[in-house]
Design a protein around this motif. Sequence first.
Motif, PDB file in Angstrom:
ATOM      1  N   ARG A 112      28.903  42.750  38.444  1.00 56.20           N
ATOM      2  CA  ARG A 112      28.473  44.025  38.042  1.00 56.20           C
ATOM      3  C   ARG A 112      29.082  45.589  39.125  1.00 56.20           C
ATOM      4  O   ARG A 112      29.944  46.296  38.645  1.00 56.20           O
ATOM      5  N   LEU A 113      28.948  45.586  40.780  1.00 53.40           N
ATOM      6  CA  LEU A 113      28.916  46.379  41.073  1.00 53.40           C
ATOM      7  C   LEU A 113      30.869  46.566  41.489  1.00 53.40           C
ATOM      8  O   LEU A 113      31.507  47.860  41.887  1.00 53.40           O
ATOM      9  N   LEU A 114      31.569  45.527  41.604  1.00 53.82           N
ATOM     10  CA  LEU A 114      32.448  45.485  41.548  1.00 53.82           C
ATOM     11  C   LEU A 114      33.311  45.720  40.106  1.00 53.82           C
ATOM     12  O   LEU A 114      34.592  46.052  40.367  1.00 53.82           O
ATOM     13  N   LYS A 115      32.970  45.224  39.632  1.00 52.33           N
ATOM     14  CA  LYS A 115      33.808  45.941  38.592  1.00 52.33           C
ATOM     15  C   LYS A 115      33.434  46.937  38.521  1.00 52.33           C
ATOM     16  O   LYS A 115      34.345  47.812  37.582  1.00 52.33           O
ATOM     17  N   GLU A 116      32.058  47.866  38.268  1.00 52.88           N
ATOM     18  CA  GLU A 116      32.513  49.585  38.529  1.00 52.88           C
ATOM     19  C   GLU A 116      33.230  49.616  39.435  1.00 52.88           C
ATOM     20  O   GLU A 116      33.602  51.498  39.011  1.00 52.88           O
ATOM     21  N   LYS A 117      33.835  49.495  40.313  1.00 52.17           N
ATOM     22  CA  LYS A 117      34.026  50.054  41.434  1.00 52.17           C
ATOM     23  C   LYS A 117      36.012  49.878  40.386  1.00 52.17           C
ATOM     24  O   LYS A 117      37.010  50.110  41.211  1.00 52.17           O
ATOM     25  N   GLY A 118      36.617  48.643  39.495  1.00 54.72           N
ATOM     26  CA  GLY A 118      38.081  48.959  38.827  1.00 54.72           C
ATOM     27  C   GLY A 118      37.831  47.668  39.099  1.00 54.72           C
ATOM     28  O   GLY A 118      39.521  47.275  38.987  1.00 54.72           O
ATOM     29  N   ARG A 119      37.008  46.956  40.146  1.00 54.15           N
ATOM     30  CA  ARG A 119      38.028  45.236  40.428  1.00 54.15           C
ATOM     31  C   ARG A 119      37.637  44.336  39.435  1.00 54.15           C
ATOM     32  O   ARG A 119      36.807  44.425  38.338  1.00 54.15           O
ATOM     33  N   LYS A 120      38.430  43.369  38.839  1.00 54.91           N
ATOM     34  CA  LYS A 120      38.207  42.595  38.076  1.00 54.91           C
ATOM     35  C   LYS A 120      37.631  40.838  38.213  1.00 54.91           C
ATOM     36  O   LYS A 120      38.309  39.711  38.889  1.00 54.91           O
ATOM     37  N   PRO A 121      36.012  40.562  38.496  1.00 52.59           N
ATOM     38  CA  PRO A 121      35.353  40.315  38.816  1.00 52.59           C
ATOM     39  C   PRO A 121      35.140  38.743  37.770  1.00 52.59           C
ATOM     40  O   PRO A 121      35.846  38.638  36.781  1.00 52.59           O
TER      41      PRO A 121
ATOM     42  N   GLU B  31      43.471  32.557  40.136  1.00 55.73           N
ATOM     43  CA  GLU B  31      45.529  33.742  39.602  1.00 55.73           C
ATOM     44  C   GLU B  31      46.041  33.270  38.528  1.00 55.73           C
ATOM     45  O   GLU B  31      46.713  34.485  38.708  1.00 55.73           O
ATOM     46  N   LYS B  32      45.836  32.621  37.304  1.00 54.65           N
ATOM     47  CA  LYS B  32      46.554  32.670  36.630  1.00 54.65           C
ATOM     48  C   LYS B  32      46.756  33.591  35.530  1.00 54.65           C
ATOM     49  O   LYS B  32      47.292  34.310  34.891  1.00 54.65           O
ATOM     50  N   ALA B  33      44.527  34.208  35.488  1.00 53.29           N
ATOM     51  CA  ALA B  33      44.411  34.882  34.310  1.00 53.29           C
ATOM     52  C   ALA B  33      44.733  36.134  34.845  1.00 53.29           C
ATOM     53  O   ALA B  33      44.027  37.580  34.118  1.00 53.29           O
ATOM     54  N   GLY B  34      44.005  36.527  36.683  1.00 56.31           N
ATOM     55  CA  GLY B  34      44.744  37.124  37.262  1.00 56.31           C
ATOM     56  C   GLY B  34      43.648  38.182  37.232  1.00 56.31           C
ATOM     57  O   GLY B  34      43.679  39.758  37.415  1.00 56.31           O
ATOM     58  N   TYR B  35      42.608  37.575  37.522  1.00 54.14           N
ATOM     59  CA  TYR B  35      41.893  37.795  38.478  1.00 54.14           C
ATOM     60  C   TYR B  35      41.018  38.069  39.386  1.00 54.14           C
ATOM     61  O   TYR B  35      41.666  37.455  40.256  1.00 54.14           O
ATOM     62  N   ASP B  36      41.141  39.428  40.082  1.00 49.01           N
ATOM     63  CA  ASP B  36      41.313  39.962  41.378  1.00 49.01           C
ATOM     64  C   ASP B  36      39.608  38.852  42.772  1.00 49.01           C
ATOM     65  O   ASP B  36      39.740  38.474  44.030  1.00 49.01           O
ATOM     66  N   THR B  37      39.101  38.906  41.805  1.00 46.42           N
ATOM     67  CA  THR B  37      37.076  38.342  42.654  1.00 46.42           C
ATOM     68  C   THR B  37      37.061  37.829  42.712  1.00 46.42           C
ATOM     69  O   THR B  37      36.304  37.459  41.124  1.00 46.42           O
ATOM     70  N   VAL B  38      36.819  36.430  42.748  1.00 46.92           N
ATOM     71  CA  VAL B  38      36.036  35.055  42.463  1.00 46.92           C
ATOM     72  C   VAL B  38      34.708  35.257  42.980  1.00 46.92           C
ATOM     73  O   VAL B  38      34.331  35.432  44.538  1.00 46.92           O
TER      74      VAL B  38
END
Length: 450
Positions: A122-131, A179-186
């Motif tokens: 949630r915190l990373l999503k708020e900062k514009g990341r795609k977790p 990697e395929k779906a374009g998520y930047d944080t696992v």
Amino acid sequence: MFENLTDRLEGVFKKLRGHGRLTEENIEEAMREVRTALLEADVNLQVVKEFIASVTEKAVGKEVLASLAPGQQVVKVVYEELVTLLGSEAEPLRLDGAQPVVIMMAGLQGSGKTTTSAKLARLLKEKGRKPFLVPADVYRPAAIEQLHVLGEQLEVPVFNSSTEQSPVDIARQAVAEAEKAGYDTVIIDTAGRLHVDEQLMGELQEISSAVRLSEVLFVADAMTGQDAVAVADKFNTDLEITGVVLTKMEGDARGGAALSVKKITGKPIKFVGVGEGLDALEIFHPDRTASRILGMGDVLSLIEKAEQVVDEKEAKKLAQKIRKNVFTLQDFLDQLQNIKKMGSMEQLMSMVPGINKLKQLQNAPAPNEKELLKTEAIILSMTKKERTNYKIINAGRRQRIAKGSGTSLQEVNRVLKSYTMMLKMMKKMQGKAVITTGGKRRKKPKGLRR
């Protein structure tokens, strides 16, 4: 948390300030009391010894003893040493480099890894990341389902793993999918045990070898004190963690884990869990924590919390309403709900400078969460017209509101009385308003006052 330690330290510093002039004997006596306070707070013995030695060496220096306010200088020395002990400065996550960034959550069973994984997402999503959340705990019943439920609440995608898969395969496949779906944080939620064992550490080491990890965050329950520190040290030796997340920091833990873990493991506290809600995860700031321990409050965190829940445009609209004296019960309700979003009253009060001194006074007001909830329920039981114009709320309507909110007529009357008193105060403040002319401030002429 830290409340008892804060009380003890404030008592020590009060004695120091009572001395017109400090001597080495005064300081040594004060440090003995500080030592006892830290040990009672469950701080590691070796950490306490080194802390006291460092503070004493600096406190008996010529600059402090010759100062006009030596007591305050000693407090300054203690503050600086506390900041160093807690880690000096906030440590951000490593989010640069090859994407996706992979974060593994590790720790014992019951430390709160799964919930913390969701909070971090949630915190990373708020900062514009795609977790991308990855449930890799195939042993605990419903662990996978729990993360799916949390991900759905946050609208964060969750890898579709199963208990038939091995945690290593789950991690490898999840990173490939990200990697395929374009998520930047696992974020990989791993299994825990009731104690450290070879199987647990071996599994985590295999995941570490199978995927490129940017962060290994050890999640520890702050309530377990020195046990948490010892386990963190063991994980760091076997796995090499990159940081610590302390959960349940809002509880009545004595604070020993927070004050010991950086010194023992050499790894920083990166986040702290301050409640059960998915928004209750905060970046750990050593300087702000040291300030709270010494009873100085934490105004910066309080401002940040307010900025998160208060929209700038809405704040301007509210200011205009107050100026025009049209602050309705709906506006009152909106502000109550904003306060709730910021955290518990106890937590917010702990950030106010000098609040500990207020608590020590007789008949000092205590934060009452239940009264806020009652007030909210009472206003929610009103119609839209009643919230806009409180004057139409007659005896019959008050009875209906009391019944609808599960409260009494007296409590409804109390809320309305508090609200009308607030309106009178606002009107009074308007009467004392000033206007600016040619750079000078003067009172409004009587003819302009309402």
